[in-house]
Design an enzyme around this catalytic site. Structure first.
Site, PDB file in Angstrom:
ATOM      1  N   GLN A 232     -17.775  24.281  19.951  1.00  0.00           N
ATOM      2  CA  GLN A 232     -18.593  23.073  20.060  1.00  0.00           C
ATOM      3  C   GLN A 232     -17.960  22.003  20.960  1.00  0.00           C
ATOM      4  O   GLN A 232     -18.556  20.956  21.203  1.00  0.00           O
ATOM      5  CB  GLN A 232     -18.839  22.475  18.670  1.00  0.00           C
ATOM      6  CG  GLN A 232     -19.635  23.406  17.765  1.00  0.00           C
ATOM      7  CD  GLN A 232     -19.724  22.904  16.328  1.00  0.00           C
ATOM      8  OE1 GLN A 232     -19.311  21.793  16.011  1.00  0.00           O
ATOM      9  NE2 GLN A 232     -20.269  23.727  15.446  1.00  0.00           N
TER      10      GLN A 232
ATOM     11  N   HIS B 136     -17.188  20.444  15.036  1.00  0.00           N
ATOM     12  CA  HIS B 136     -17.453  19.123  14.462  1.00  0.00           C
ATOM     13  C   HIS B 136     -16.690  17.993  15.164  1.00  0.00           C
ATOM     14  O   HIS B 136     -15.814  17.367  14.586  1.00  0.00           O
ATOM     15  CB  HIS B 136     -17.166  19.125  12.952  1.00  0.00           C
ATOM     16  CG  HIS B 136     -18.092  20.038  12.196  1.00  0.00           C
ATOM     17  ND1 HIS B 136     -18.211  20.013  10.837  1.00  0.00           N
ATOM     18  CD2 HIS B 136     -18.962  20.996  12.621  1.00  0.00           C
ATOM     19  CE1 HIS B 136     -19.100  20.927  10.447  1.00  0.00           C
ATOM     20  NE2 HIS B 136     -19.562  21.538  11.523  1.00  0.00           N
TER      21      HIS B 136
ATOM     22  N   TYR C 206     -19.758   7.424   2.739  1.00  0.00           N
ATOM     23  CA  TYR C 206     -21.030   8.148   2.732  1.00  0.00           C
ATOM     24  C   TYR C 206     -20.939   9.519   2.074  1.00  0.00           C
ATOM     25  O   TYR C 206     -21.850  10.330   2.199  1.00  0.00           O
ATOM     26  CB  TYR C 206     -21.638   8.141   4.151  1.00  0.00           C
ATOM     27  CG  TYR C 206     -22.065   6.709   4.422  1.00  0.00           C
ATOM     28  CD1 TYR C 206     -23.311   6.268   4.019  1.00  0.00           C
ATOM     29  CD2 TYR C 206     -21.152   5.766   4.894  1.00  0.00           C
ATOM     30  CE1 TYR C 206     -23.680   4.931   4.132  1.00  0.00           C
ATOM     31  CE2 TYR C 206     -21.505   4.422   5.009  1.00  0.00           C
ATOM     32  CZ  TYR C 206     -22.762   4.013   4.621  1.00  0.00           C
ATOM     33  OH  TYR C 206     -23.115   2.692   4.698  1.00  0.00           O
TER      34      TYR C 206
ATOM     35  N   TYR D 114     -29.495  28.659  -1.079  1.00  0.00           N
ATOM     36  CA  TYR D 114     -30.902  29.026  -0.968  1.00  0.00           C
ATOM     37  C   TYR D 114     -31.321  30.118  -1.934  1.00  0.00           C
ATOM     38  O   TYR D 114     -32.452  30.547  -1.937  1.00  0.00           O
ATOM     39  CB  TYR D 114     -31.248  29.390   0.481  1.00  0.00           C
ATOM     40  CG  TYR D 114     -31.266  28.170   1.349  1.00  0.00           C
ATOM     41  CD1 TYR D 114     -32.131  27.121   1.051  1.00  0.00           C
ATOM     42  CD2 TYR D 114     -30.430  28.042   2.436  1.00  0.00           C
ATOM     43  CE1 TYR D 114     -32.156  25.977   1.832  1.00  0.00           C
ATOM     44  CE2 TYR D 114     -30.450  26.901   3.221  1.00  0.00           C
ATOM     45  CZ  TYR D 114     -31.312  25.877   2.911  1.00  0.00           C
ATOM     46  OH  TYR D 114     -31.334  24.754   3.680  1.00  0.00           O
TER      47      TYR D 114
HETATM   48 CA    CA Z   1     -23.628  11.577   2.758  1.00  0.00          CA
END
Ligand code: CA
Ligand code: CA
Lengths: 381, 381
Positions: free
Chosen positions: A92, A157, A261, A272
């Site tokens: 990335q 990332h 956060y 899933y």
């Molecule tokens: Ca969060």
């Protein structure tokens, strides 16, 4: 004025056509509130990642492998501009976002984010930001104004979106480097942080952790996973960000100074198979997302639309996504999301890496492909 | 105590099995946060419209043609209860919602909404509400506590959901009667209104239009289209409603005293040919929806889930819908919707007309069909 001369010089010297032998392809698309055309202006960009408009209307576009090009809305793509920093083009990582200084007319500064190798020769890398002056031939006077710490061995990332606040501060969004995710909860590193600096790299004295023992003073908010989208709300002036979730749980946040956060403690990512998962969605002391997606749409960048060309979209948040080659239009009332519409899923076929509003009020997308596209969205006649 | 005796008596006298020869069918469904079973407890209800739990755990269920039945969670369906008012069973009209008094244990009151013919013999009809006492054999002492005005010749948009506020007031949601839609903007009629009365039909003195010349004092809010869903937010105690949009634009609102919710001046309904439509979404003096759907999901009723059986859904708003036989789960942070998940689209095959949470913490649905179903949602083992 210099800018205009630069543009003319570059046009003459460097441009070739970006669309090969084909003309711009335009497709008409019906949406809830506007009928639009989706046109490919260029399709020979190599894995473009970030774009920024110069005041005159040309674009600067980064390519992940490490080249920066100037592109016109006629689809002319320049040769690589000189002066770009060396990047670690792996997984990335690479040359990532670009921002134009709000006072570009006076100072000709542009800002590049990229994955930078360890200058000491170690195996690690990190997101860095260079400021440089744009001239006719490329960049000069490059200065690294931010260098993520620690250098860490990972190809994942990097975050790296660059946005200027109305007060002139620069926000840099970062990622958790994947295997270092737990670092997102501690303040002695840049993993999983949003950073706020002055354009020269110095630290604003009103940053939330200035003077706090063991905390890096450029940190604005923490507990993020991989924040690749950011925009300033046009009326509140506040930073909004969008980050990739682990498997589901892509999040919009409105990062406030010093707030946590939640990642990796709290997430809306899911298994899933439908069993109740152990990951917590609510953790004391962490802020809930403002809005989230399950399953993930793989968010890239976002804009608040402020132009006059699409009156019914004015004030809406447009979130570009890799998955489904879509733009999620979020109709807002104040900060509150009251509706989501999925745009361009059929008309765009490649992953959308960046979205911008042009000085002309039209909407522009670039797509993540070896034959990456520059796409223009206009109202249909 | 009387209630319990009533239940036993009714069980002995009136019940037949509601599921014919088949046993309850259970299907396991994976969702984002819980694995659940969807079981059909009964499938011989004729176009059921509204349901309400009695404190002991049996259900009262209305059928549109004008019958009220008591139904057990074993799937036993009673004969029609006596004492139900005559209804105009035509198009969308009929016997509609039912509510149980918050003090049912003391007063045995239940409330029925229905389309009522003009007592003067005219061609019009309107939504009315009757209060009556539930006894072993049916309803007695019926009293009409609300009668929509004017009587109007239309088979459409009766609204009619009944919910009690924490302070004991009864909210009645109404529709615009379709061809009378412009009446939703004037206060001299009940079309397109939410009404707030005391359980005996009298008008609370703190209603917003009490004493206002030309305004009906029972009006709480106006500018609605067809409000068929309503629930009280468990922590704020405020009324939330959901209404059908014209073609797209189903809306959640949080109706405040005296406010105008815009219909038919403002709507998010769209022309699906994708052209910009003339309908305005924002009109001065009207309140934006809290959340809306385009295209319409054809919302019926909704609940806030407050039980312990589905911990990850606690506090969520569950909106049932006719279209797609779905329940939209809206994950809330405070009042703000931060995520929508579509539930049961595959497992339920009929239009969902009502949704309730049982005293047992499970979730119950009824479906709008000549062989309408009572469905129970439980956590999978
Ligand atoms: Ca969060
Ligand atoms: Ca409305």
């Amino acid at each position: 004025m210099l800018r205009k001369l630069v543009a003319l010089a570059v046009t003459a010297a460097l441009f070739g056509s970006g669309l090969g032998s084909t003309d711009a392809l335009a497709e008409t698309v019906s949406t809830e509130r506007h009928k639009v055309t989706v046109s490919t202006l260029a399709d020979k960009l190599e894995k473009p990642w970030g774009m920024a408009f110069l005041p005159a209307g040309d674009l600067l576009i980064t390519e992940k492998s490490g080249t920066l090009r100037r592109v016109t809305l006629s689809g002319d793509i320049s040769s690589p501009l000189s002066g770009v920093p060396a990047v670690v083009d792996r997984s990335q990582g690479g040359l990532l976002d670009i921002a134009v200084d709000p006072n570009f007319g006076d100072n000709q500064y542009v800002y590049l984010s990229y994955s930078e190798a360890d200058p000491q020769g170690g195996e690690g890398n990190s997101t860095a930001v260079m400021r440089a002056k744009l001239t006719a031939n490329g960049l000069t006077n490059g200065k690294v104004i931010f260098r993520g710490a620690p250098k860490y061995k990972s190809g994942a990332h990097f975050g790296s979106r660059l946005v200027f606040a109305p007060d002139g501060h620069l926000f840099i969004t970062l990622g958790d480097r994947y295997s270092a995710m737990n670092d997102a909860q501690t303040l002695d590193n840049h993993h999983g942080k949003v950073v706020r600096i002055k354009p020269d790299g110095s630290v604003p004295s009103d940053n939330p952790f200035v003077g706090k023992q063991g905390a890096l003073p450029e940190i604005w908010s923490f507990g993020h996973r991989n924040v690749q989208g950011a925009a300033i709300h046009p009326t509140t002036g506040k930073l909004w960000t969008v980050e990739h979730g682990p498997k589901g749980g892509d999040e919009i946040n409105i990062p406030e100074a010093g707030h946590n956060y939640g990642w990796p403690e709290a997430t809306y990512g899911v298994d899933y198979d439908g069993s109740i998962i152990s990951d917590k969605t609510h953790v004391e002391g962490t802020v809930q997302p403002h809005y989230y997606w399950v399953p993930s749409i793989a968010t890239s960048n976002m804009i608040f639309y402020t132009g006059d060309k699409f009156p019914a979209w004015k004030g809406d948040l447009l979130v570009a996504a890799l998955k489904g080659s879509q733009v999620a239009r979020l109709d807002l009332d104040g900060d509150r999301v009251m509706h989501e519409e999925t745009l361009f899923e059929e008309a765009v076929t490649q992953r959308i890496r960046d979205i911008e509003q042009g000085p002309d009020g039209y909407i522009y997308l670039i797509t993540d492909d070896r034959n990456g596209q520059l796409i223009q969205i206009k109202p249909a006649q």
